[in-house]
Structures are given as structure tokens and as C-alpha cells.
Design a protein around this motif. Structure first.
Motif, short mmCIF file in Angstrom:
data_model
loop_
_atom_site.label_atom_id
_atom_site.label_comp_id
_atom_site.label_asym_id
_atom_site.label_seq_id
_atom_site.Cartn_x
_atom_site.Cartn_y
_atom_site.Cartn_z
N LEU A 1 -42.97 7.22 18.97
CA LEU A 1 -43.08 5.86 19.51
C LEU A 1 -44.55 5.55 19.73
O LEU A 1 -45.24 6.29 20.44
N ALA B 1 -47.78 2.30 20.07
CA ALA B 1 -48.05 0.92 20.49
C ALA B 1 -49.42 0.50 19.99
O ALA B 1 -50.33 1.33 19.89
N ASN C 1 -35.02 -1.26 26.47
CA ASN C 1 -36.27 -1.26 27.23
C ASN C 1 -37.38 -1.95 26.44
O ASN C 1 -38.17 -2.73 26.99
N LEU C 2 -37.45 -1.69 25.12
CA LEU C 2 -38.49 -2.32 24.30
C LEU C 2 -38.26 -3.82 24.19
O LEU C 2 -39.22 -4.61 24.24
N SER D 1 -38.65 6.39 27.59
CA SER D 1 -38.34 6.07 26.20
C SER D 1 -39.11 6.98 25.25
O SER D 1 -38.57 7.47 24.24
N ASN E 1 -39.14 -5.34 27.66
CA ASN E 1 -40.59 -5.37 27.85
C ASN E 1 -41.23 -6.47 27.02
O ASN E 1 -42.19 -7.11 27.46
N LEU F 1 -41.24 3.04 29.66
CA LEU F 1 -41.84 3.49 28.41
C LEU F 1 -42.02 4.99 28.37
O LEU F 1 -41.90 5.62 27.31
N PHE G 1 -44.68 -2.51 19.12
CA PHE G 1 -44.22 -1.14 19.32
C PHE G 1 -43.47 -0.71 18.06
O PHE G 1 -42.60 -1.46 17.56
#
Length: 451
Positions: A429, A431, A344-345, A418, A348, A415, A441
Motif C-alpha cells: 500500500l 501513497a 477506510n481508503l 490497513s 479517507n 491507515l 493511494f
């Protein structure tokens, strides 16, 4: 005291045997007493006004109370009630005053429960849930707090019952529970949708990855099929005892020598393609525990490499990812869930860096990934060369359903999910906007063993 001159009192003084000065003293004392009476009357009127004001204030408080209130004497006979109780039982103040509280209860069991509550804690108070009969004669559960009342001498003179009808609370709780269950079902559906979206990206990468070896195997199988037909024709001629010239002609026509020379490479290529397909499937199986809570020792380097591989194969073949595996970082967790987070990271980062990058204009979308060990923590960083995160969005970036992507391009849950997975693994996590540009991130996870 009056100072007005008075007429002579010679005659009166002579009759009573008192002189004029004595009568003046008597009159002065009478005036003092009268003045004191006037002052006492004024003070009494002020006290009465204050008392009425206090009574009105107490009455307004009792009227405004949503909880029911009953004040009883030592024998549990009603002395005072408030509007909430009178409205509940459908009786007026005169009809209630002097009655035993037990007359308002729904049945002998609740009367016995009240008696036990008063007997067990007569001086320090207690709580009890009993049913009152409402205006329609239906039982209404009320949670009463019983507080004793004492006289100035410390003698028990009664009890005060303050309670709240539980019927409305139970209905509200039931509605709240139904809403909570509906929210949980919706949340599970949304989580499933996001997992399916992640699975879709994974499948796209797997399909692209499997396409080459499967195509290679299929091509070789078709060639082997043609070779089989030619060998069958040639062997048929031999079994039919064809003469040497006919066999030579067929051998040249069917290119049997070339076929025999090509067979080993075809078989080797087919085996290689099949083995490559098996390796891909085996690698996928290692990260297929998306919906199981199984945890094991997971090497983050392998997770990162696999995530980058699937994203590039599936949706971002031209994505420039700068990554080199570092020292081993082993954590205790769920490999499938961690793969979902890293994928996913990476996805993105590609979506963000592709926003402003057109061919021939700005540099191509790129991502820098680094993994370092800091004590007992593995720190994983993802920095893209996109436009970064707007300042007003930084505080909401992990909120459910928040997304800056166009409609149909994102659910706003990636996110958020996640973030929850990382928290379940005891990590963090975060950002931010990198000083050199783009978004960054940072994923921190506890190592399963010290370095």
C-alpha cells in the motif's frame, strides 16, 4: 669521554711498572663504562615510567569495568580481581588474593559446575553460570566466560573469569516483558477501537440500506392489518346471515372490492421488501469475518463495490465515486479485512476531498477508483480531488496515531492497520500526490491465479 689535561704520572708509573699512556687508557675505559651506566640508568627510568603508565592504564580499565573479573592460577587461586568483583563480594584485594575461587561460590553444586567447566574445556575456554555470594551472603547468578592463560612456552598457567551479574539483567528483562505485555494489550485495545470505528461506518450504511425495505414492509403490514379488520367485520355479517342489502351496504362501506384488488400488490410488495432485507443481510454476512482468520477466494470487484456502497449509504451520500467493475480479479485473502481496508481508503478520500469543497464553490467531493491486472498483481488505485498530502506528511502517513484530521475525527490508526493487513496479504500500500491534483493511494495484491 673527558679531554681535560692530566698531571704527569711518572711516580705512579714507576711504582706499578706502567707508563703514563697505559694509565690514560685505563682512565678512558673507566669513563666510557661510567657514561654507559648513566645512559642505562636513564633508559631504565624511562622504561619504569612506561611500565607505571601501562599499569595505571590497566588498573583504570579494570576499575572502569562493570563486569566482574577474576584472574586465577592453574589451581584456581585468585591472583587479581577488579573493583566490580570486590564490590560485589564485599571484600578487599588483600582478603581475596591467594584464596580459592570456590570459597566465593554459593554451595557445592556451583563448585561442581565450575570444576566441570574447567575440566571439559581447559584450553579453549568455556562459559558457565554460577552463583557468587554477595556482601550480604546472598547468591547472585553470574554468567562467566572462562579464558585460559598460557605462558610464553605454551604451558597453562591459569584462567581469567569475566562475567556479568544476571540479577539486574533479569530484573530489567522482567520489566521489559511486563512493558511489552502492556503494549500488546494496549495495541489490541486500539485495534479493537479502530475496528469498532470501521464497524460503526458499516452499520450506518447497513441501517440506511435496511431502512427503505423495512419501512416498506411495515407500511404494507399496517395496511394488511386494517384490511384484516375490515374483512373480519364483513365476514362476521355474512356468518350472521345478514340479508343481501346489509351485505351490499357493508361491502360498499368497507370497500371490500378495492381491498381484494389491493391485496396481491400488498403481498407482493411485502415479499419483495422482505427479500431485499434478506439479500442485504446475506451480503453483509459475506463480509462479516472481521475478527476471524478465515481466508478464501475473494473477488476484488465485489469488495470495492460493497465498500463504496456502505460508505455512501453511511456517511457520504453525496460523494461522487467514479467506478466501473473491470475484469475479474480474484485473490486469496480475508474478505472482511479487505473490505475494512477499502472502506477506510474510500472514507479517507471523502474526508480529504470534503475539506476544501463547499457547496457552490469548488467541485463536489469526488473519487476515481480503478482496478487493473498487471501480470500476477491486481493494482487498485484511489484518487480524490482533495488538497493532497503535505510533503512533510508523506513519510509518516502510515505511522500509527498520525492523523491530520481534527481532534475527535480520527484515531490515526486506520491507515496503519490497513497497511498491516495489506502486508499480511502479501501486498503493498503506497501513497503519493497525483500530478493532476489530490491524493492517490495504490493498493497492490497478488492474484490467486495467473491471468
Amino acid at each position: 669521554m673527558s679531554t681535560t689535561p692530566r698531571p704527569p704520572l711518572h711516580g705512579l708509573a714507576q711504582i706499578d711498572g706502567m707508563d703514563e699512556s697505559a694509565w690514560l687508557d685505563v682512565i678512558e675505559k673507566m669513563e666510557e663504562v661510567y657514561s654507559q651506566l648513566v645512559q642505562d640508568e636513564i633508559a631504565l627510568e624511562e622504561k619504569n615510567a612506561q611500565l607505571e603508565q601501562s599499569q595505571q592504564f590497566i588498573f583504570s580499565l579494570l576499575t572502569a569495568m562493570s563486569d566482574v573479573l577474576v584472574a586465577c592460577d592453574e589451581g584456581c587461586r585468585i591472583e587479581e580481581t577488579n573493583a566490580a568483583l570486590r564490590e560485589l563480594v564485599g571484600r578487599g584485594d588483600e582478603a581475596l588474593r591467594g584464596r580459592h575461587l570456590a570459597e566465593l561460590l554459593a554451595g557445592d553444586a556451583h563448585r561442581e559446575r565450575l570444576r566441570a567447566a574447567l575440566t571439559n574445556a581447559p584450553r579453549r575456554g568455556s562459559t558457565v553460570e554460577i552463583d557468587l555470594l554477595d556482601a550480604q551472603g546472598q547468591p547472585v547468578p553470574v554468567d562467566f566466560n572462562i579464558t585460559p592463560r598460557f605462558s610464553g612456552a605454551g604451558q597453562l598457567v591459569g584462567h581469567v573469569f569475566v562475567g556479568r551479574p544476571l540479577g539486574e539483567l533479569k530484573r530489567a528483562y522482567h520489566q521489559l516483558r511486563e512493558a511489552h505485555e502492556a503494549l500488546k494489550r494496549t495495541q489490541q485495545q486500539l485495534l479493537h477501537s479502530e475496528k469498532m470505528a470501521s464497524l460503526g461506518r458499516l452499520v450506518a450504511g447497513v441501517a440506511h440500506e435496511l431502512n427503505n425495505p423495512i419501512s416498506f414492509v411495515l407500511g404494507n403490514v399496517h395496511a394488511l392489518q386494517r384490511y384484516t379488520e375490515r374483512l373480519r367485520e364483513y365476514l362476521g355479517a355474512i356468518h350472521a346471515n345478514a340479508d343481501a342489502d346489509e351485505q351490499a351496504r357493508l361491502r360498499a362501506k368497507l370497500r371490500i372490492d378495492h381491498l381484494l384488488a389491493d391485496l396481491p400488490s400488498l403481498m407482493e410488495g411485502t415479499l419483495e421488501g422482505a427479500q431485499r432485507t434478506a439479500d442485504i443481510v446475506q451480503g453483509l454476512k459475506r463480509f462479516s469475518a472481521m475478527d476471524r482468520g478465515e481466508r478464501s477466494e475473494v473477488d476484488l470487484n465485489g469488495v470495492i463495490e460493497r465498500a463504496i456502497h456502505w460508505v455512501r449509504k453511511g456517511t457520504a451520500p453525496a460523494f461522487a465515486v467514479h467506478w466501473s467493475p473491470g475484469e475479474p480479479c480474484t485473490i486469496h485473502g480475508n474478505a472482511g479485512q479487505l473490505l475494512q481496508v477499502v472502506m477506510n481508503l474510500v472514507q479517507n478520500a471523502y474526508d480529504a476531498s470534503a475539506i476544501r469543497h463547499d457547496p457552490g464553490d469548488d467541485p463536489a467531493p469526488a473519487l476515481w477508483v480503478s482496478l487493473v491486472r498487471d501480470g500476477e498483481v491486481a493494482r487498485l488505485s484511489f484518487r480524490d480531488n482533495g488538497p493532497g498530502i503535505a510533503s512533510e506528511h508523506l513519510s509518516r502517513i502510515f505511522d500509527p496515531f498520525f492523523t491530520t484530521k481534527p481532534v475527535g475525527k480520527g484515531t490515526g490508526l486506520g491507515l496503519s492497520i490497513s497497511y498491516g493487513i495489506v502486508e499480511q496479504h502479501g501486498g503493498r500500500l503506497t501513497a503519493r500526490n497525483h500530478p493532476e491534483g489530490g491524493a492517490e493511494f495504490v493498493l497492490e495484491l497478488p492474484l490467486s491465479s495467473p491471468p
